[in-house]
Design an enzyme around this catalytic site. Structure first.
Site, PDB file in Angstrom:
ATOM      1  N   VAL A 217       5.415  -0.366   2.933  1.00 56.91           N
ATOM      2  CA  VAL A 217       6.163   0.232   1.824  1.00 56.91           C
ATOM      3  C   VAL A 217       7.371   1.042   2.307  1.00 56.91           C
ATOM      4  O   VAL A 217       8.299   1.293   1.525  1.00 56.91           O
ATOM      5  CB  VAL A 217       5.233   1.112   0.952  1.00 56.91           C
ATOM      6  CG1 VAL A 217       4.896   2.437   1.642  1.00 56.91           C
ATOM      7  CG2 VAL A 217       5.837   1.350  -0.418  1.00 56.91           C
ATOM      8  N   ASP A 218       7.386   1.420   3.590  1.00 53.78           N
ATOM      9  CA  ASP A 218       8.483   2.254   4.084  1.00 53.78           C
ATOM     10  C   ASP A 218       9.677   1.387   4.491  1.00 53.78           C
ATOM     11  O   ASP A 218      10.236   1.504   5.582  1.00 53.78           O
ATOM     12  CB  ASP A 218       8.015   3.141   5.248  1.00 53.78           C
ATOM     13  CG  ASP A 218       7.453   2.349   6.412  1.00 53.78           C
ATOM     14  OD1 ASP A 218       7.096   1.177   6.212  1.00 53.78           O
ATOM     15  OD2 ASP A 218       7.385   2.909   7.529  1.00 53.78           O
TER      16      ASP A 218
ATOM     17  N   GLU B 277      -2.158  -4.264  13.427  1.00 53.78           N
ATOM     18  CA  GLU B 277      -1.113  -5.138  13.996  1.00 53.78           C
ATOM     19  C   GLU B 277      -1.617  -5.855  15.252  1.00 53.78           C
ATOM     20  O   GLU B 277      -1.278  -7.021  15.492  1.00 53.78           O
ATOM     21  CB  GLU B 277       0.136  -4.310  14.329  1.00 53.78           C
ATOM     22  CG  GLU B 277       1.306  -5.152  14.815  1.00 53.78           C
ATOM     23  CD  GLU B 277       2.601  -4.353  14.848  1.00 53.78           C
ATOM     24  OE1 GLU B 277       3.320  -4.364  13.826  1.00 53.78           O
ATOM     25  OE2 GLU B 277       2.882  -3.705  15.873  1.00 53.78           O
TER      26      GLU B 277
ATOM     27  N   PHE C 163       0.852  -1.183   0.000  1.00 54.51           N
ATOM     28  CA  PHE C 163       0.000   0.000   0.000  1.00 54.51           C
ATOM     29  C   PHE C 163       0.886   1.230   0.000  1.00 54.51           C
ATOM     30  O   PHE C 163       1.831   1.305   0.785  1.00 54.51           O
ATOM     31  CB  PHE C 163      -0.773  -0.004   1.332  1.00 54.51           C
ATOM     32  CG  PHE C 163      -2.257   0.048   1.191  1.00 54.51           C
ATOM     33  CD1 PHE C 163      -2.936  -0.988   0.568  1.00 54.51           C
ATOM     34  CD2 PHE C 163      -2.979   1.125   1.710  1.00 54.51           C
ATOM     35  CE1 PHE C 163      -4.310  -0.956   0.463  1.00 54.51           C
ATOM     36  CE2 PHE C 163      -4.348   1.168   1.605  1.00 54.51           C
ATOM     37  CZ  PHE C 163      -5.025   0.130   0.981  1.00 54.51           C
ATOM     38  N   ALA C 164       0.599   2.192  -0.870  1.00 55.84           N
ATOM     39  CA  ALA C 164       1.375   3.439  -0.859  1.00 55.84           C
ATOM     40  C   ALA C 164       0.440   4.598  -1.141  1.00 55.84           C
ATOM     41  O   ALA C 164       0.295   5.030  -2.285  1.00 55.84           O
ATOM     42  CB  ALA C 164       2.495   3.374  -1.892  1.00 55.84           C
ATOM     43  N   VAL C 165      -0.237   5.086  -0.104  1.00 50.52           N
ATOM     44  CA  VAL C 165      -1.147   6.208  -0.318  1.00 50.52           C
ATOM     45  C   VAL C 165      -0.593   7.470   0.336  1.00 50.52           C
ATOM     46  O   VAL C 165       0.216   7.425   1.252  1.00 50.52           O
ATOM     47  CB  VAL C 165      -2.586   5.924   0.173  1.00 50.52           C
ATOM     48  CG1 VAL C 165      -3.136   4.642  -0.436  1.00 50.52           C
ATOM     49  CG2 VAL C 165      -2.661   5.889   1.672  1.00 50.52           C
TER      50      VAL C 165
HETATM   51  C1  4GW Z   1       1.265   8.944  10.191  1.00 53.68           C
HETATM   52  O1  4GW Z   1       1.003  10.047   9.868  1.00 53.68           O
HETATM   53  C2  4GW Z   1       1.054   7.835   9.259  1.00 53.68           C
HETATM   54  S1  4GW Z   1       0.720   8.001   7.643  1.00 53.68           S
HETATM   55  C3  4GW Z   1       1.127   6.531   9.582  1.00 53.68           C
HETATM   56  C4  4GW Z   1       0.914   5.653   8.488  1.00 53.68           C
HETATM   57  C5  4GW Z   1       0.654   6.327   7.340  1.00 53.68           C
HETATM   58  C6  4GW Z   1       0.458   5.723   6.031  1.00 53.68           C
HETATM   59  C7  4GW Z   1       0.640   4.353   5.902  1.00 53.68           C
HETATM   60  C8  4GW Z   1       0.166   6.495   4.876  1.00 53.68           C
HETATM   61  O2  4GW Z   1      -0.044   7.717   4.901  1.00 53.68           O
HETATM   62  N1  4GW Z   1       0.114   5.857   3.660  1.00 53.68           N
HETATM   63  C9  4GW Z   1       0.327   4.513   3.555  1.00 53.68           C
HETATM   64  O3  4GW Z   1       0.300   3.982   2.442  1.00 53.68           O
HETATM   65  N2  4GW Z   1       0.542   3.755   4.684  1.00 53.68           N
HETATM   66  C10 4GW Z   1       0.720   2.292   4.527  1.00 53.68           C
HETATM   67  O4  4GW Z   1       0.550   1.641   5.768  1.00 53.68           O
HETATM   68  C11 4GW Z   1       2.127   1.992   4.053  1.00 53.68           C
HETATM   69  O5  4GW Z   1       2.157   0.796   3.307  1.00 53.68           O
HETATM   70  C12 4GW Z   1       2.838   1.811   5.370  1.00 53.68           C
HETATM   71  O6  4GW Z   1       4.066   1.137   5.245  1.00 53.68           O
HETATM   72  C13 4GW Z   1       1.782   1.041   6.154  1.00 53.68           C
HETATM   73  C14 4GW Z   1       1.946   1.070   7.669  1.00 53.68           C
HETATM   74  O7  4GW Z   1       2.211   2.382   8.146  1.00 53.68           O
HETATM   75  P1  4GW Z   1       3.639   2.729   8.758  1.00 53.68           P
HETATM   76  O8  4GW Z   1       4.675   2.147   7.856  1.00 53.68           O
HETATM   77  O9  4GW Z   1       3.728   4.182   9.012  1.00 53.68           O
HETATM   78  O10 4GW Z   1       3.616   1.958  10.118  1.00 53.68           O
HETATM   79  P2  4GW Z   1       4.922   1.715  11.035  1.00 53.68           P
HETATM   80  O11 4GW Z   1       5.267   3.050  11.653  1.00 53.68           O
HETATM   81  O12 4GW Z   1       4.474   0.696  12.025  1.00 53.68           O
HETATM   82  O13 4GW Z   1       6.039   1.228  10.164  1.00 53.68           O
HETATM   83 MN    MN Z   2       6.253   0.772   8.212  1.00 51.41          MN
END
Ligand code: 4GW
Ligand code: MN
Length: 286
Positions: A146-147, A237, A55-57
């Site tokens: 995606v990050d 999660e 997912f990449a939004v």
């Molecule tokens: C804070 O402002 C945000 S934005 C937290 C998640 C966001 C987000 C996450 C987003 O704006 N767009 C998006 O595509 N995602 C997807 O959800 C993306 O694939 C991301 O890797 C996944 C999980 O969010 P995350 O990587 O931020 O979660 P953590 O911090 O646990 O790696």
């Molecule tokens: Mn992440």
């Protein structure tokens, strides 16, 4: 040898050894470097079709290019791979050069306002695609954040019916310190004394029908919570962890498969195969 080295390392601190084993108590392999022979597994999976769901939004589209380029370099090299990319900006996607036998599918998805809803939306989309489209296209599905970037080999050794990765921040922690949802009112509730590992939602997978069941259970849990006006501690999660307590994974991936170079105990992790991209949390906030 690597296994013995890890056991020796643990003696130097007051750590829990469970995650360093190569078998879980229910006899699922815990995949560490050195526990498998890739040439045998590659032959077994000669015809296997593998999906990679990502997912990449909104602002996270910035991570996609490096994610895909690194996947071309390290993820299931030599196998049949379909990327399932979901984004709100299909036109902005920079398509990497993709090897033969690999397909990039771009899908449009709504961008939820709250970031908590974005990450939970993944579960809902998963229920749809694992039911409708993927059964005819792939055998196994891998779901990833995606990050992240692939930084070393990730291949068919990770395939199994239901596969989850130990969270790199908790692999030496005692279960009472796991970040499970502890409020009984939530559908993600895990009582004290239950649960084996704290898994990270940034990398998991399995057979398509198994991920269908997993995503349905998590989605339903999220909906139940929303009706009560609550949200699990770590969103999807937390629901994933709850599901995996009662539906044990058939294969467990060591933190080699999700690492963050900011974390301590990196000396246990010889291969850092899939690593977090460091982000400015304020800056990526929507
Ligand atoms: C804070 O402002 C945000 S934005 C937290 C998640 C966001 C987000 C996450 C987003 O704006 N767009 C998006 O595509 N995602 C997807 O959800 C993306 O694939 C991301 O890797 C996944 C999980 O969010 P995350 O990587 O931020 O979660 P953590 O911090 O646990 O790696
Ligand atoms: Mn992440």
């Amino acid at each position: 040898m690597a296994h013995c080295e890890r056991k020796l390392l643990v003696k130097s601190g007051n750590h829990r050894k469970m995650a360093l084993n190569v078998l879980s108590p229910w006899l699922a392999p815990i995949v560490w470097d050195g526990t498998y022979d890739l040439s045998i597994l590659d032959k077994q999976h000669n015809n296997t079709r593998i999906g990679l769901f990502v997912f990449a939004v909104k602002k996270y589209i910035r991570f996609l290019q490096l994610f895909l380029e690194s996947a071309e370099r390290y993820f299931m090299v030599g196998h049949k791979v379909t990327y399932y990319v979901f984004t709100d900006k299909v036109d902005e996607v920079v398509k990497p050069k993709i090897a033969d036998g690999r397909i990039l599918q771009l899908h449009s998805v709504v961008a939820d306002q709250r970031w908590q809803d974005v990450s939970m939306r993944r579960m809902e989309i998963l229920t749809v695609y694992t039911k409708k489209h993927m059964p005819n296209e792939i055998d196994y599905l891998v779901c990833a954040d995606v990050d992240m970037v692939f930084n070393d080999h990730v291949g068919v050794e990770i395939l199994g019916d239901l596969v989850a990765t130990i969270h790199p921040g908790y692999f030496l922690a005692e279960p009472q310190h796991f970040n499970y949802e502890r409020r009984p009112i939530s559908a993600a509730y895990i009582p004290d004394g239950e649960g084996d590992f704290y898994y990270m939602a940034a990398f998991y997978g399995g057979k398509v029908d198994k991920i269908y069941r997993l995503s349905m259970a998590c989605k339903n849990g999220i909906i139940e919570d929303k009706k009560k006006n609550i949200e699990a501690l770590w969103q999807e999660e937390s629901h994933l962890n709850r599901y995996l307590v009662y539906n044990k994974p058939t294969k467990v991936l060591s933190p080699e498969y999700i690492w963050d170079t900011k974390l301590p105990h990196g000396e246990f992790i010889k291969k850092k195969r899939f690593i977090a991209v460091h982000k400015d949390h304020q800056e990526v906030r929507n």
